[in-house]
Each structure stands twice: as structure tokens, then as C-alpha cells.
Scaffold this motif. Structure first.
Motif, PDB file in Angstrom:
ATOM      1  N   GLN A 197      76.190  34.441   6.588  1.00  0.00           N
ATOM      2  CA  GLN A 197      77.453  33.733   6.789  1.00  0.00           C
ATOM      3  C   GLN A 197      77.225  32.236   6.963  1.00  0.00           C
ATOM      4  O   GLN A 197      77.992  31.421   6.441  1.00  0.00           O
ATOM      5  CB  GLN A 197      78.185  34.313   8.001  1.00  0.00           C
ATOM      6  CG  GLN A 197      78.778  35.692   7.742  1.00  0.00           C
ATOM      7  CD  GLN A 197      79.367  36.326   8.980  1.00  0.00           C
ATOM      8  OE1 GLN A 197      78.917  36.074  10.103  1.00  0.00           O
ATOM      9  NE2 GLN A 197      80.377  37.170   8.799  1.00  0.00           N
ATOM     10  N   TRP A 198      76.168  31.861   7.679  1.00  0.00           N
ATOM     11  CA  TRP A 198      75.821  30.445   7.817  1.00  0.00           C
ATOM     12  C   TRP A 198      75.506  29.840   6.450  1.00  0.00           C
ATOM     13  O   TRP A 198      75.958  28.741   6.128  1.00  0.00           O
ATOM     14  CB  TRP A 198      74.626  30.272   8.758  1.00  0.00           C
ATOM     15  CG  TRP A 198      74.988  30.217  10.202  1.00  0.00           C
ATOM     16  CD1 TRP A 198      75.006  31.245  11.088  1.00  0.00           C
ATOM     17  CD2 TRP A 198      75.395  29.054  10.949  1.00  0.00           C
ATOM     18  NE1 TRP A 198      75.399  30.810  12.337  1.00  0.00           N
ATOM     19  CE2 TRP A 198      75.628  29.466  12.293  1.00  0.00           C
ATOM     20  CE3 TRP A 198      75.569  27.715  10.630  1.00  0.00           C
ATOM     21  CZ2 TRP A 198      76.041  28.589  13.285  1.00  0.00           C
ATOM     22  CZ3 TRP A 198      75.976  26.827  11.624  1.00  0.00           C
ATOM     23  CH2 TRP A 198      76.210  27.267  12.928  1.00  0.00           C
ATOM     24  N   ARG A 199      74.713  30.576   5.648  1.00  0.00           N
ATOM     25  CA  ARG A 199      74.350  30.062   4.323  1.00  0.00           C
ATOM     26  C   ARG A 199      75.583  29.940   3.424  1.00  0.00           C
ATOM     27  O   ARG A 199      75.756  28.942   2.718  1.00  0.00           O
ATOM     28  CB  ARG A 199      73.312  30.978   3.668  1.00  0.00           C
ATOM     29  CG  ARG A 199      71.918  30.872   4.272  1.00  0.00           C
ATOM     30  CD  ARG A 199      70.885  31.522   3.360  1.00  0.00           C
ATOM     31  NE  ARG A 199      71.119  32.959   3.198  1.00  0.00           N
ATOM     32  CZ  ARG A 199      70.559  33.893   3.971  1.00  0.00           C
ATOM     33  NH1 ARG A 199      69.739  33.535   4.950  1.00  0.00           N
ATOM     34  NH2 ARG A 199      70.804  35.177   3.768  1.00  0.00           N
ATOM     35  N   GLY A 200      76.435  30.969   3.444  1.00  0.00           N
ATOM     36  CA  GLY A 200      77.640  30.926   2.625  1.00  0.00           C
ATOM     37  C   GLY A 200      78.567  29.793   3.025  1.00  0.00           C
ATOM     38  O   GLY A 200      79.078  29.057   2.164  1.00  0.00           O
ATOM     39  N   LEU A 211      79.705  26.417   0.896  1.00  0.00           N
ATOM     40  CA  LEU A 211      81.097  25.997   0.750  1.00  0.00           C
ATOM     41  C   LEU A 211      81.287  24.564   1.258  1.00  0.00           C
ATOM     42  O   LEU A 211      82.082  23.799   0.707  1.00  0.00           O
ATOM     43  CB  LEU A 211      82.022  26.943   1.515  1.00  0.00           C
ATOM     44  CG  LEU A 211      82.180  28.348   0.927  1.00  0.00           C
ATOM     45  CD1 LEU A 211      82.950  29.245   1.894  1.00  0.00           C
ATOM     46  CD2 LEU A 211      82.882  28.298  -0.422  1.00  0.00           C
ATOM     47  N   GLY A 212      80.545  24.208   2.319  1.00  0.00           N
ATOM     48  CA  GLY A 212      80.617  22.849   2.848  1.00  0.00           C
ATOM     49  C   GLY A 212      80.128  21.814   1.848  1.00  0.00           C
ATOM     50  O   GLY A 212      80.655  20.693   1.792  1.00  0.00           O
ATOM     51  N   LEU A 213      79.130  22.170   1.049  1.00  0.00           N
ATOM     52  CA  LEU A 213      78.650  21.248   0.015  1.00  0.00           C
ATOM     53  C   LEU A 213      79.743  20.994  -1.024  1.00  0.00           C
ATOM     54  O   LEU A 213      79.955  19.852  -1.459  1.00  0.00           O
ATOM     55  CB  LEU A 213      77.403  21.819  -0.667  1.00  0.00           C
ATOM     56  CG  LEU A 213      76.156  21.971   0.214  1.00  0.00           C
ATOM     57  CD1 LEU A 213      75.004  22.550  -0.613  1.00  0.00           C
ATOM     58  CD2 LEU A 213      75.739  20.622   0.796  1.00  0.00           C
ATOM     59  N   VAL A 214      80.431  22.063  -1.412  1.00  0.00           N
ATOM     60  CA  VAL A 214      81.544  21.909  -2.359  1.00  0.00           C
ATOM     61  C   VAL A 214      82.648  21.062  -1.715  1.00  0.00           C
ATOM     62  O   VAL A 214      83.233  20.178  -2.354  1.00  0.00           O
ATOM     63  CB  VAL A 214      82.101  23.278  -2.777  1.00  0.00           C
ATOM     64  CG1 VAL A 214      83.282  23.106  -3.736  1.00  0.00           C
ATOM     65  CG2 VAL A 214      81.012  24.119  -3.424  1.00  0.00           C
ATOM     66  N   THR A 271      84.369  25.149  10.773  1.00  0.00           N
ATOM     67  CA  THR A 271      83.482  24.266  11.514  1.00  0.00           C
ATOM     68  C   THR A 271      82.154  24.067  10.782  1.00  0.00           C
ATOM     69  O   THR A 271      81.661  22.939  10.657  1.00  0.00           O
ATOM     70  CB  THR A 271      83.211  24.824  12.927  1.00  0.00           C
ATOM     71  OG1 THR A 271      84.454  25.001  13.601  1.00  0.00           O
ATOM     72  CG2 THR A 271      82.338  23.878  13.731  1.00  0.00           C
ATOM     73  N   VAL A 272      81.580  25.156  10.281  1.00  0.00           N
ATOM     74  CA  VAL A 272      80.317  25.051   9.551  1.00  0.00           C
ATOM     75  C   VAL A 272      80.514  24.262   8.255  1.00  0.00           C
ATOM     76  O   VAL A 272      79.673  23.423   7.883  1.00  0.00           O
ATOM     77  CB  VAL A 272      79.739  26.450   9.250  1.00  0.00           C
ATOM     78  CG1 VAL A 272      78.484  26.330   8.379  1.00  0.00           C
ATOM     79  CG2 VAL A 272      79.410  27.179  10.547  1.00  0.00           C
ATOM     80  N   ASP A 287      84.388  38.041   5.864  1.00  0.00           N
ATOM     81  CA  ASP A 287      84.707  38.617   7.168  1.00  0.00           C
ATOM     82  C   ASP A 287      84.433  37.656   8.322  1.00  0.00           C
ATOM     83  O   ASP A 287      84.515  38.050   9.487  1.00  0.00           O
ATOM     84  CB  ASP A 287      83.902  39.906   7.379  1.00  0.00           C
ATOM     85  CG  ASP A 287      84.296  40.995   6.381  1.00  0.00           C
ATOM     86  OD1 ASP A 287      85.491  41.058   6.033  1.00  0.00           O
ATOM     87  OD2 ASP A 287      83.407  41.751   5.949  1.00  0.00           O
ATOM     88  N   ALA A 288      84.098  36.427   7.991  1.00  0.00           N
ATOM     89  CA  ALA A 288      83.766  35.450   9.033  1.00  0.00           C
ATOM     90  C   ALA A 288      85.035  34.940   9.711  1.00  0.00           C
ATOM     91  O   ALA A 288      86.108  34.855   9.100  1.00  0.00           O
ATOM     92  CB  ALA A 288      82.989  34.283   8.441  1.00  0.00           C
TER      93      ALA A 288
END
Length: 306
Positions: free
Chosen positions: A75-78, A82-85, A192-193, A184-185
């Protein structure tokens, strides 16, 4: 962004309690283009982005601390991906609004509502309804007219950047639907991430020579007007908007949320013209009407087909 089961539409006599905050979010989002344009120059885009999100990130982290600790590594990686996008979206939008009018920015970015169902149809290989394709064509025609001003000329750099931002928003929506780990996060933790990842990208870019002054240098040069604009973008357009969405999506239907937030380009045009003194011209006005009609029609057809 929530994956929880959503309740039915709120009773009509209480609908305004949910509708009013959502309309306020749409209004502040519409005003955000003019606000960003007022405090940002070509050389300060990255610094302003660092300041805008660094201000609200601690509040989000504190509010969602338990959820952050519960996130798994996938979930952190996903969320980080998404944060990079997301960082690309904000870079394109902010550079774009510097080089075009706030009215154009708000209307062109609304094409995301057309691009997303088209991209999803391409991925799933399901042909969209003919009426939706007609709505998409209407919107694209509107954008062509909108970017012409007084005559047929090449679109401005800002217009093209906003068009790329709309495409990037589409990629972000599709990625959220396709990355199984984040589905499911907790929505607060996920946001936030994502924002944390975006701020990290902006901070790295700010440290690269030639990308503009440091964020603290820009902040030190801000007057009361610039700080008011920055706090408006940070507190209202980010923090307030996120919590209202979380609150409202549990009290009404996704379609109603989408409909109300879909009024953002109307507010962008109204603020740009009434406060920013912007003018569309005859072609631009016709284009704006076609964009609004096309995106509203397309959103309804997409909702009906889903």
C-alpha cells in the motif's frame, strides 16, 4: 477515493446540508486557478508547490497517524507511485495556469470528465455509447474555440499544459482503479502518502540548480496578499476540500458528489471573469458553453453506462 459501501442518496429535506459544503469545495477549486496565478511566476512554480503542500501535510499526518501505521508495504508503494503521478499533475497545472487565463485553465481541466471514461473504454475494450462520443466531440470542439481568443491561432503554452494535466489526471484515476494494493487503503492515509510523495518530488526539484529560488526565499518575499493566496490554496483547496469529500461521500451518492464537484469549471470561469477581469471574446464564450455542455452531457452518459 473511499472504497466503502456508499449509502443511498440523502433525504431531500436534508440534501442541502451535504450539497452546500460540496458546492463550496467546487467554488474554492474554481477560484484556485486565479489564486495560483496571483502568487506564482514561471520561476517560482516549484517553490510555491513545496510551500502549498508542506503547510497541510503535518495536519494530515497527525489526523491519519493510525491509518498510516496500518498501511502495508504494498500500500505504501502503491500510494507512493500515485504520488509521483500527482506531482506531475500539479506541475503541469501550475505551470499551465501561469501561461494561460484562470478561466481557460478551469475549463480545459474539466476535460478529465471526458478523457477518463474514454481511457477506461480503451483499456477494457468496451466501446462507449455513441451519445458519449458525441459529448466528447462537443467538448473538444469547445476547447478548440475557447483557446482561440479573437481568432484562429495556435493554442498558448498554458492551454497545452492544462490539456496535458487533464490527461495526467485521467492516468491518476485509472491507476487508482488498477493498483489493487491501494483499493482497500484508508482514504486519509492514501492521500497523505500521495501528497508526501509529491512534496518530496518538489523538494528534490527545488534543490536542482536553475529550477528557481528556494521555497524559504520565496516565502520570505511574500507579502500579506501572497500569504493569503497561499493559505487559501493550502487550507481551503486542499485540507478543507479533502475532509468535505470524505464527509459527504458517506452521506450521499457518488453521482451527486460528482455532479456538484463537476460545477468547478463554472466557478473557475465566473471567478476569472468577475474578479480576474478576464475576457473570453465571442469565440471563447461559445467554446466555454460547449465545454460545459459536453462535459455535463458526457458525465451523465458515463454514469448511466456504469
Amino acid at each position: 477515493m473511499s472504497s466503502a459501501v456508499l449509502p443511498a442518496v440523502a433525504p431531500s429535506r436534508r440534501a442541502w446540508v451535504t450539497d452546500l459544503p460540496l458546492l463550496l469545495v467546487a467554488a474554492v477549486w474554481g477560484a484556485s486557478y486565479l489564486a495560483a496565478k496571483g502568487i506564482t511566476t514561471t520561476h517560482t512554480v516549484i517553490a510555491v508547490l513545496v510551500l502549498r503542500f508542506a503547510i497541510v501535510l503535518p495536519a494530515l499526518a497527525v489526523a491519519g497517524w493510525r491509518g498510516l501505521r496500518a498501511l502495508s508495504r504494498p500500500q505504501w508503494r502503491g500510494a507512493g507511485l500515485l504520488g509521483l503521478v500527482l506531482s506531475g499533475i500539479f506541475l503541469l497545472e501550475t505551470y499551465g495556469v501561469v501561461h494561460t487565463s484562470a478561466t481557460n485553465a478551469g475549463l480545459i481541466i474539466s476535460l478529465t470528465m471526458i478523457f477518463t471514461p474514454l481511457a477506461e473504454a480503451a483499456v477494457t475494450r468496451v466501446r462507449p455509447p455513441a451519445s458519449f462520443l458525441a459529448a466528447a466531440g462537443l467538448s473538444v470542439t469547445g476547447v478548440v474555440l475557447l483557446t482561440q481568443g479573437g481568432g484562429f491561432t495556435s493554442p498558448s503554452t498554458g492551454d497545452l499544459l492544462m490539456l496535458l494535466a487533464a490527461l495526467a489526471r485521467t492516468v491518476h484515476v485509472l491507476a487508482m482503479a488498477r493498483i489493487k494494493a491501494v483499493q482497500d487503503a484508508d482514504s486519509l492515509s492514501l492521500t497523505t502518502v500521495q501528497l508526501g510523495s509529491a512534496v518530496a518530488v518538489f523538494a528534490v526539484l527545488a534543490a536542482v540548480p536553475g529550477t528557481g529560488p528556494a521555497p524559504w526565499t520565496v516565502a520570505a518575499g511574500f507579502g500579506a496578499t501572497e500569504w493569503a493566496g497561499l493559505l487559501f490554496l493550502s487550507v481551503f483547496c486542499t485540507l478543507f476540500a479533502f475532509f468535505v469529500q470524505m464527509w459527504s461521500v458517506r452521506r450521499t451518492s457518488p453521482s451527486r458528489v460528482s455532479l456538484l464537484l463537476g460545477t468547478e469549471p463554472l466557478w473557475a470561469a465566473a471567478v476569472g471573469i468577475a474578479i480576474g477581469g478576464e475576457r473570453l471574446g465571442a469565440l471563447g464564450l461559445l467554446g466555454a458553453v460547449l465545454v460545459l455542455l459536453g462535459t455535463a452531457w458526457g458525465r451523465r452518459r458515463a454514469d448511466a453506462a456504469s
